[in-house]
Each structure stands twice: as C-alpha cells, then as structure tokens.
Design an enzyme around this catalytic site. Structure first.
Site, PDB file in Angstrom:
ATOM      1  CG  HIS A   1      -2.135  -0.827   1.133  1.00 50.27           C
ATOM      2  ND1 HIS A   1      -2.082  -2.171   0.936  1.00 50.27           N
ATOM      3  CD2 HIS A   1      -3.453  -0.528   1.232  1.00 50.27           C
ATOM      4  CE1 HIS A   1      -3.311  -2.671   0.930  1.00 50.27           C
ATOM      5  NE2 HIS A   1      -4.167  -1.696   1.090  1.00 50.27           N
TER       6      HIS A   1
ATOM      7  N   GLY B   1      -0.859  -1.961  -5.877  1.00 55.30           N
ATOM      8  CA  GLY B   1      -1.707  -3.102  -5.525  1.00 55.30           C
ATOM      9  C   GLY B   1      -3.085  -2.632  -5.111  1.00 55.30           C
ATOM     10  CG  HIS B   2      -5.959  -0.243  -2.205  1.00 52.12           C
ATOM     11  ND1 HIS B   2      -6.688   0.740  -2.843  1.00 52.12           N
ATOM     12  CD2 HIS B   2      -6.763  -0.718  -1.224  1.00 52.12           C
ATOM     13  CE1 HIS B   2      -7.869   0.862  -2.260  1.00 52.12           C
ATOM     14  NE2 HIS B   2      -7.947  -0.019  -1.276  1.00 52.12           N
TER      15      HIS B   2
ATOM     16  CG  HIS C   1     -10.506  -4.662  -2.628  1.00 52.63           C
ATOM     17  ND1 HIS C   1     -10.661  -3.303  -2.589  1.00 52.63           N
ATOM     18  CD2 HIS C   1     -10.473  -5.080  -1.341  1.00 52.63           C
ATOM     19  CE1 HIS C   1     -10.697  -2.900  -1.326  1.00 52.63           C
ATOM     20  NE2 HIS C   1     -10.590  -3.969  -0.548  1.00 52.63           N
TER      21      HIS C   1
ATOM     22  CD  GLU D   1     -12.044  -5.745   2.544  1.00 56.80           C
ATOM     23  OE1 GLU D   1     -12.419  -5.407   3.663  1.00 56.80           O
ATOM     24  OE2 GLU D   1     -11.063  -5.226   1.971  1.00 56.80           O
TER      25      GLU D   1
ATOM     26  CD  GLU E   1     -14.546  -1.280   2.296  1.00 56.15           C
ATOM     27  OE1 GLU E   1     -14.207  -2.331   1.751  1.00 56.15           O
ATOM     28  OE2 GLU E   1     -13.740  -0.396   2.683  1.00 56.15           O
TER      29      GLU E   1
ATOM     30  CB  CYS F   1     -14.343   2.462   1.075  1.00 54.29           C
ATOM     31  SG  CYS F   1     -13.680   3.124   2.595  1.00 54.29           S
TER      32      CYS F   1
ATOM     33  CB  CYS G   1     -10.725   2.251   4.879  1.00 52.08           C
ATOM     34  SG  CYS G   1     -11.810   0.822   5.014  1.00 52.08           S
ATOM     35  CB  CYS G   2     -15.768   3.054   6.094  1.00 54.72           C
ATOM     36  SG  CYS G   2     -15.573   1.511   5.183  1.00 54.72           S
TER      37      CYS G   2
HETATM   38  O1  FUB Z   1      -6.814  -1.722   2.060  1.00 52.76           O
HETATM   39  C1  FUB Z   1      -7.190  -0.379   2.332  1.00 52.76           C
HETATM   40  C2  FUB Z   1      -8.663  -0.306   2.610  1.00 52.76           C
HETATM   41  O2  FUB Z   1      -8.962  -1.093   3.758  1.00 52.76           O
HETATM   42  C3  FUB Z   1      -9.536  -0.879   1.536  1.00 52.76           C
HETATM   43  O3  FUB Z   1      -9.917   0.036   0.571  1.00 52.76           O
HETATM   44  C4  FUB Z   1     -10.692  -1.360   2.303  1.00 52.76           C
HETATM   45  O4  FUB Z   1     -11.486  -2.283   1.590  1.00 52.76           O
HETATM   46  C5  FUB Z   1     -10.056  -1.955   3.507  1.00 52.76           C
HETATM   47  O5  FUB Z   1      -9.588  -3.245   3.235  1.00 52.76           O
HETATM   48 ZN    ZN Z   2     -13.769   1.300   3.879  1.00 50.57          ZN
END
Ligand code: FUB
Ligand code: ZN
Length: 682
Positions: free
Chosen positions: A168, A219-220, A299, A351, A367, A369, A447-448
């Site tokens: 990340h 990766g994200h 994801h 997710e 989720e 997010c 995160c949310c």
């Molecule tokens: O991995 C970072 C954040 O945390 C993701 O966007 C969410 O789904 C949670 O896994």
């Molecule tokens: Zn979130």
C-alpha cells in the site's frame, strides 16, 4: 466522445451548500466526525481501537531526525510484515515502533482532506491550527529523499517498493496527494503539497517505463487518480506520466506482482511459485490490461478507484479505448452488480465484486468505501459525457449507502452495509461474520469513516460540472454558486426540497445579460412521468441524454422552476438476482426504503406487501432522533408463524392485515439493535 465537450467540477470555493438535508449532514461531520477522528488518530477514544496513526508519524519523525544526525538504523528485532498488532493500551506503545495496518498513514490523509473541505464551507481558526500542527509533524516524518510512508521509514527503507501488491505505499502516496491538494486549495498553504510532490517525485524516479526503473503499479489503486489531480493542480507532467504508466502497465505480462514476489523470494533464498488461483490477479484488477477489461471484478474499492483513474486519463488524453473500457465497466456495474442501495461488492471474500447478479442481501459486503469509489467513478464519467444514468447512480450511492455508513449523530459507522440484517444471525452464522448488526464507534482498519467525511464535506464537487458556456446540474442541492459565462459574472442560487419532494428552483443573478446554457438532469426516479420545467421566454429547450438543456440569454432575476414527479416506486429485480425473487423494494426519489423491527415487530421475513393495494402506499412525515424525514406506510400482511413441527403439510398460510412502515435505508440502526430488510415479500 469529443474532448471539447468535457466538463469539470466547479472550484469548491465557488459553491456554498445551503441545502437543508445535506448541510445538516455536513454539520454533523464538522461538529462530530472531524473532531472525533482527530481524537481517534491520537488514540484518545476510550472504548475504540487505538489508531496509532499520529504515533507512527511521531516515531518516523524521530527516526528521520536521528538519521540526519547519522545515527544507525536498528530495526526492531521482530520487524513485522504487514499488519503490526498494536497494544490495546496506548501507554504501552514503544516510541520507535510502527503499529497498525501498512496504510495507517491514510487515516491522517483522509482526515486532512475532510478538514480542508470543511474549512472552505466553515472557516475555523482552531481547527486550522490543529491541522497545521499535524502537517508539521507529518512533514517532519518525511525522509530526506522525499519518501514518506511511516511503515517503511520505521521498518527499513531498503525494503521500500518491494511489495507494491500488498504494502500500500502507493495507496498512501495517493491519499497524501488528495489531502495535500485539497488543503492547499482550501487554505492556500502548500507545505503538505510540497511534501506530497516530493514523495511523488521519489516514486516517479523509481517507477516507470525508463530503463532501471521498476515496472510496478499500485496493488491498491488510488495513486492514478490522485496523480492526475496533482498534475492538474501543479501542471507538472511527471505526475501525469506516472499515473498513465500505472494504467498502461497494469495487467501486462509478465505479471509485475509475480516478478516482485519472485525477487523477494530469491533474496530470502526461497523458491517462488505464482500459485494457480486464477482470481489472484483479478483481485487487484491486474488480470488483463485495463483497455481489455470488460467486467468489474476484484476488490470493489480498488476497482472503483482504478476506473476513476481510467476515466481521468480518458478525459485528459481523449483516449477512446480507455473510454470504451470505462463504458464497459460502468455497464457491468450498473447492469449486473449494483445493489438498489447504490452499494457494490456482493461478497466478503476479498471485499469484492461477485459474479453477475450475485447480490445477496444478508451477506452483502457493500463496503461504504466501495460506494464512495463508485461516486468518484460516476462523477468522472459525467465529466466525460453528461448522461443522467451516471448521475442517477451517483445520487443513489450518496443518499443511501454512503449516508448509511454513518449514524445520524455522526458517532458510529458501518463498514459493511447489508440489505437485510437479523442480529441473531449476524452472531450465529459464520457466513455473516463480517456483518455488524449495529454501527461501531471506530475500526482498527478505519478506511470508511474518514472516507465518508471527505465525501460529505466535498459534496458540492458532485452536484455541478461546467464548461466555459454550460453549467450542468447533476444533483439538486440547495446551494449558491458563481460562474463566469457569456462575458458576465453569474451568481446562481439553487433552492431544493429534495430528497423529500421533487421541487427545485434556480434563480439567476447576473451583472449583465449572459448567453449560456443551463442544463438540468431529469432524474430517473421520475419513473417516466414528465417533469414540469418552467423557464423564461426566449430560452430554447432541448432534451439530451436525460438532461434538459436551456440555452439563450439570461437576465438578472430569471428563474428555472423544476417540478419532478416523485412517485413511490415498487421495484423488482432481474430474476437472475436469486435472492430478490418474489420480493419488492420501495423507493421514492433518490431514497431507498427498508423495514425495521422497531416499527414493524420481529420476523420481518413474514411480512408481505399487498400487491392489490400498492397504489395506497403513502409518504408520511416522520422524525428519527429528531431528524425530519419522509417515511412510507404500505398496506400489507403478516403471516402467522403458528406452532407445529419443523416440517408441515402445505396449507395456505394464515395471514392478518398489517401496515408496513418503511424508513429511509440510510437511517436504519439508529434506534438500537433489531432486524432490517430492504427487499420485502410481495
Ligand atoms: O486496504 C485499504 C482499505 O482497507 C480498503 O480500501 C478497504 O477495503 C479496507 O480493506
Ligand atoms: Zn472502507
């Protein structure tokens, strides 16, 4: 797709939200969420998991200062990989250690972004001072090289960018950039922006197509759209090129994620095998080059952020193939993978998006997010081409799942947003382990909540887009905005009764007659009933892609009055959504409704709508925790449970009449724990 027709969101400084509905939510974020988040970031919330976010920056700042003095780096003997379990009691924390998730830094970045938007709407010198002090600490944690991710600063920078798939760093870069640009735009202060640029420069010097650079990508995802934003804020081509590289490189072969894993294994003298799970690349949307992708997979948050970056690139470059991929992915989501609450992500495994039409209600992931990511994607598609279908989904996500992510008092949050909840099942069923029956105060992986905060505070950026001669209204929010068009300075005042009634009015104030176009979305929820739209004589009207375009010369005091029919709609799902067969959901305007146990008693699965009396469903004014809203009352039936053995010979069930009371989905779980369901038998 004609590049000349692209529009862009208004500068947030040019819009003030006055809307009764949304301003209240913005105030909740300003008064409750932002201060609470700050306490959480500093591990001062009793009863909630400590974040250690600011602790990590403090520890990294100490390390950076020591490095400057030439002190050798001694990693903790048990240097962690990934999540570093934090002590429950913050006083037990070791000052030099990193705690929490590898992306813990983003708690700060999202907080500062929300602070920035909030300061624009509501100047607050105390909050700004706190933010400035936080920025000083974050900047002190930046390595001299420009690198700024506390996980590796504290665990060994020699490992930086060696695990882009899981660790990340580029996600942290992306959020830092988003927060830094927002804070600079809001306050004019560029200290954090300079830090973000230095980190982006560091990344650009190490990642890219040039010889000697790593050929990796996030990766994200999020760095893509963030770097495009940084490019637009600074004009520096490096950032655009890096974002474009990330998009172009994703999904190409050999798979970068395998290459980096193989390199790590080689260093450790271990064998490497990529494994045989075909889904391992799809989770990261790296299974195919982005221009070849057709189905939304993996994801769901990552996917939404990637598609947003792709749409940004299509807008900035006019790349038709990227645009076509965005279109296909949009259709995959909106046509096959979208909950009626505007949520996405049908499975908790990864997710993620599930296969088409797999939209379970109780086991939904949805989720918060991910709904936010969909809002980002929709807004970018709107900038590419103003079609009401994008704004309809954006609105659906905002008014339902995004808002449901936060309690009405702003003190607790949902991460997962099911469409059906039975508390005893949430506790007893392994399949539902990920579902909370009530909101939590905070999360270890938080995160949310901060994502909700930054979205709600920047809502004006979703309501309008503009080109030099056109202003599009996508969402009807009470607001005042400024625009220069046709050689005049326009001030436009929007009054709106949404989401409870379909009346809105835009009044034009101008210092000179102004030739321009005002375009208004005709919401899909009108259900095909024609809206009544009154406008001054001499203005030409044309309907296109779900928008009413009003063009001509506007004079001071001119007004457009919009009256959108807002019927209660009884919705059914495509029969391929197995869980919704034989059920209906109620919507009215942008709001999706649900039943709660508090109003209807237990065993909501025994309630049925009466199909012969659907025309009698009526809106009723109500309040939940003092918050006004419109609920629905529907004639229905309750099946008697009856006593008897587990299995019985069939006979028609006994029923008794019942009035079903529906509340807006976003307001569920504010009156204690109980059952909830959106899809009701009919
Ligand atoms: O991995 C970072 C954040 O945390 C993701 O966007 C969410 O789904 C949670 O896994
Ligand atoms: Zn979130």
């Amino acid at each position: 797709m004609e590049k000349t027709q692209f529009s862009r969101p208004l500068d947030l400084k040019a819009v003030r939200i006055t809307d009764a509905f949304w301003h209240a939510h913005q105030e909740t974020v300003r008064r409750e969420v932002i201060p609470y988040q700050w306490e959480a970031l500093n591990d001062r919330v009793a009863g909630a998991a400590p974040s250690y976010c600011m602790h990590n920056f403090r520890a990294a700042a100490k390390r950076v200062a020591e490095k400057r003095l030439g002190k050798a780096f001694v990693p903790a003997s048990d240097t962690p990989r990934g999540f570093q379990p934090p002590p429950e009691d913050p006083s037990q924390a070791e000052p030099d250690r990193f705690y929490g998730y590898v992306f813990q830094d983003t708690d700060f970045s999202k907080w500062i972004e929300a602070v920035a938007y909030s300061l624009l709407q509501h100047p607050d010198p105390d909050l700004e001072r706190t933010a400035d002090e936080a920025i000083d600490l974050v900047c002190a944690a930046q390595d001299e090289s420009g690198y700024l991710d506390t996980y590796y600063i504290l665990n060994g920078m020699d490992q930086a960018f060696t695990n882009l798939r899981d660790h990340h760093e580029l996600y942290c870069l992306g959020h830092l950039v988003e927060g830094a640009v927002a804070y600079c735009q809001a306050t004019g202060k560029d200290k954090l922006l300079q830090a973000a640029c230095r980190f982006a420069d560091y990344a650009a010097a190490r990642l890219g197509p040039e010889p000697g650079k790593r050929k990796g990508y996030p990766g994200h995802e999020i760095a893509e759209m963030a770097l495009f934003r940084l490019y637009e804020a600074t004009g520096k081509e490096t950032y655009r090129a890096l974002a474009q590289f990330f998009l172009d490189q994703r999904g190409t072969r050999p798979y970068y994620f395998d290459e980096e894993a193989s390199a790590r294994a080689a260093l450790e003298g271990k064998p490497f095998s990529p494994g045989r799970d075909p889904g391992r690349y799809a989770y990261h949307q790296a299974h195919l080059p982005v221009r070849e992708q057709a189905e939304a997979v993996g994801h769901a948050v990552r996917a939404g952020y990637l598609y947003s970056g792709m749409a940004d690139a299509a807008r900035l470059t006019g790349d038709e193939t990227l645009y076509a991929a965005c279109r296909r992915l949009w259709e995959s989501i909106a046509g096959e993978k979208l909950y009626i609450t505007g949520g996405v992500g049908g499975t908790h495994i990864g997710e993620a998006f599930s296969y088409p039409f797999d939209l379970p209600n109780d086991a939904a992931y949805s989720e918060t997010c991910a709904a936010i990511a969909l809002v980002f994607f929709a807004r970018r598609m709107l900038a590419l081409e103003p079609k009401a279908e994008y704004a309809d989904v954006m609105e659906q996500a905002l008014y339902n799942t995004v808002l449901a992510g936060m309690s009405l008092d702003g003190k607790s949050f949902f991460y997962v947003n099911p469409l059906e909840s039975v508390p005893s099942a949430c506790r007893g069923d392994k399949r539902l382990e990920h579902v909370d029956p009530v909101r939590r105060k905070w999360f270890g992986c938080a995160c949310c909540p901060p994502n909700i905060a930054r979205t709600v505070t920047s809502l004006a950026a979703y309501a309008y887009t503009e080109s030099p001669d056109t202003l599009w209204t996508h969402l009807y929010l009470g607001s005042e905005l400024a625009k220069r068009a046709g050689g005049a300075n326009l001030r436009l005042a929007m009054e709106s009764a949404l989401p409870w009634s379909g009346r809105a009015k835009m009044t034009v104030h101008t210092d000179a007659p102004a030739a321009c176009t005002l375009a208004f979305r005709i919401p899909g929820w009108c259900g095909g009933e024609p809206p009544a739209i009154a406008f001054p004589s001499g203005i030409q009207a044309e309907d296109r892609d779900g928008y009413r375009y009003l063009s001509g010369v506007w004079h001071d005091g001119d007004a457009v009055v919009l009256d959108f029919p807002m019927p209660v709609r009884v919705r059914t799902a495509d029969p391929r959504v197995r869980e919704d067969v034989g059920k209906a959901a109620l919507t009215r305007g942008p709001i999706t409704y649900c039943l709660e146990q508090t109003d209807n008693g237990p065993d909501l699965h025994l309630l049925r709508l009466d199909p012969a009396r659907l025309s009698e469903i009526r809106p009723v004014p109500a309040e939940i925790l003092g918050v006004p809203m419109t609920c629905l009352e529907a004639p229905g039936l309750r099946e008697e449970r009856g006593d008897g053995p587990l299995y019985r010979d069939y006979c028609p069930p006994e029923t008794r009449p019942a009035t079903l009371r529906f509340i807006p989905y976003y307001a569920w779980a504010n009156r204690g724990e109980g059952e909830m369901r959106v899809w009701v038998r009919i």
